[in-house]
Design an enzyme around this catalytic site. Structure first.
Site, PDB file in Angstrom:
ATOM      1  N   CYS A  72     -17.292   7.682  -4.130  1.00 28.57           N
ATOM      2  CA  CYS A  72     -16.592   8.457  -3.105  1.00 28.57           C
ATOM      3  C   CYS A  72     -16.310   9.873  -3.586  1.00 28.57           C
ATOM      4  O   CYS A  72     -15.430  10.095  -4.433  1.00 28.57           O
ATOM      5  CB  CYS A  72     -15.284   7.742  -2.739  1.00 28.57           C
ATOM      6  SG  CYS A  72     -14.266   8.640  -1.559  1.00 28.57           S
ATOM      7  N   CYS A 101     -12.804  11.088  -2.755  1.00 29.05           N
ATOM      8  CA  CYS A 101     -11.785  10.572  -3.675  1.00 29.05           C
ATOM      9  C   CYS A 101     -11.864  11.234  -5.049  1.00 29.05           C
ATOM     10  O   CYS A 101     -10.846  11.628  -5.615  1.00 29.05           O
ATOM     11  CB  CYS A 101     -11.942   9.063  -3.853  1.00 29.05           C
ATOM     12  SG  CYS A 101     -12.121   8.116  -2.331  1.00 29.05           S
ATOM     13  N   ASP A 102     -13.075  11.338  -5.596  1.00 28.72           N
ATOM     14  CA  ASP A 102     -13.228  11.675  -7.011  1.00 28.72           C
ATOM     15  C   ASP A 102     -13.959  12.985  -7.284  1.00 28.72           C
ATOM     16  O   ASP A 102     -14.098  13.378  -8.450  1.00 28.72           O
ATOM     17  CB  ASP A 102     -13.988  10.539  -7.721  1.00 28.72           C
ATOM     18  CG  ASP A 102     -13.282   9.198  -7.581  1.00 28.72           C
ATOM     19  OD1 ASP A 102     -12.044   9.185  -7.480  1.00 28.72           O
ATOM     20  OD2 ASP A 102     -13.970   8.158  -7.571  1.00 28.72           O
TER      21      ASP A 102
END
Length: 301
Positions: free
Chosen positions: A130, A133-134
């Site tokens: 992701c 997300c990251d």
């Protein structure tokens, strides 16, 4: 015991559903086959959950479980094998049968893996799924995105604004994503697309170092990377319910934002239902919606 609501899945969607159901004074059982918390537990650092400047996925999951247990929900570690419909629904597991008036399916979806040796070891430590997300963790670094569909191209575009260099590696000789996304990638000077190639192995023993790429003509080359984003699809965990609720062509439960299914007394929440955005925020939202709908059903509304 006949529970008011049985929740299948102990990720953010399922645990939030349990929390809302207990707040409505319903008896609740949460069944989880693995570790409570779901996919979020793979993230060593999360910065996009409301209320937390920074938290690990495990810490967030632990707080959710603690909150649900404090509210009085029962939990069971078991794998659901099938479900029998009726006025009282029966959930068949490898640890026995459980009965409930309503069922919330919150089994999530697991990321499709490459099947390489050592892959599991590097998840959350160099391998991610992701970019939202990251991606920020790889600002100014070199990364690869594996896949050529819409998800992979969107991941690559997002990463191109953060990373120093982005490789997009596709096993086919063409990208399968939308032409508009492919054209947008071509405009990015720091993006290199490698077609007709597969990942042969991961580099690094205790620390992710990169990958060996093998082309269709047999040539191999090592790419040194700081991180790799795998975007080759998701596998919804809906097999035990395929004869109860309607699934779409990709195996997701057919349901909109109201989290209802075609089967009376069955509700769905989180990544296992058809939806565009799969994030913790949308999972917990689904959990609340599904729980309130299930409570209304139990109350005969």
């Amino acid at each position: 015991m006949i529970y008011d609501i049985i929740i299948i899945g102990g990720g953010p969607a399922g645990l939030t559903a349990a929390l809302y159901s207990r707040r409505a004074n319903k008896s609740v059982l949460v069944i989880e086959k693995g570790s409570f918390g779901g996919q979020i537990t793979f993230s060593p650092k999360v910065e996009n959950i409301a209320g937390f400047l920074e938290v690990t996925g495990n810490e967030f999951a632990e707080k959710l479980v603690e909150q649900v247990l404090e509210q009085g929900a029962d939990v069971e570690c078991a794998e659901v094998l099938s479900v029998t419909d009726g006025d009282i629904k029966t959930v068949h597991t490898d640890s026995g049968d459980f009965e409930g008036k309503a069922v919330i399916i919150a089994t999530g979806a697991k990321h499709r893996m490459l099947g390489l040796e050592g892959e599991e070891r590097f998840v959350g430590e160099g391998i991610s799924f992701c970019a939202v997300c990251d991606g920020a963790f790889y600002t100014g670094k070199t990364v690869a995105v594996i896949g050529g569909g819409n998800s992979a191209l969107q991941e690559a575009l997002l990463l191109s604004d953060l990373a120093k260099k982005v490789y997009v590696i596709q096993n086919l000789d063409y990208l399968t994503g939308e032409q508009k996304l492919a054209e947008a990638l071509k405009q990015k000077e720091n993006v290199e697309v490698i077609l007709g190639s597969v990942i042969e192995k991961l580099l690094g023993d205790n620390e992710f170092k990169g990958i060996t790429v093998k082309s269709n003509n047999g040539n191999t080359a090592d790419l040194l990377l700081d991180g790799m984003f795998v975007a080759i699809g998701l596998i919804p965990q809906n097999e035990p319910f395929k004869n109860i609720v309607e699934l779409n062509n990709w195996g997701y439960v057919n349901s909109g934002e109201e989290c209802l299914t075609n089967a009376k007394g069955f509700f769905v929440a989180g990544d296992c239902r058809q939806k565009r955005i799969r994030q913790v925020a949308t999972a917990v939202a689904d959990g609340a919606v599904a729980a309130l709908a299930a409570c209304d059903f139990v109350d005969g509304k």
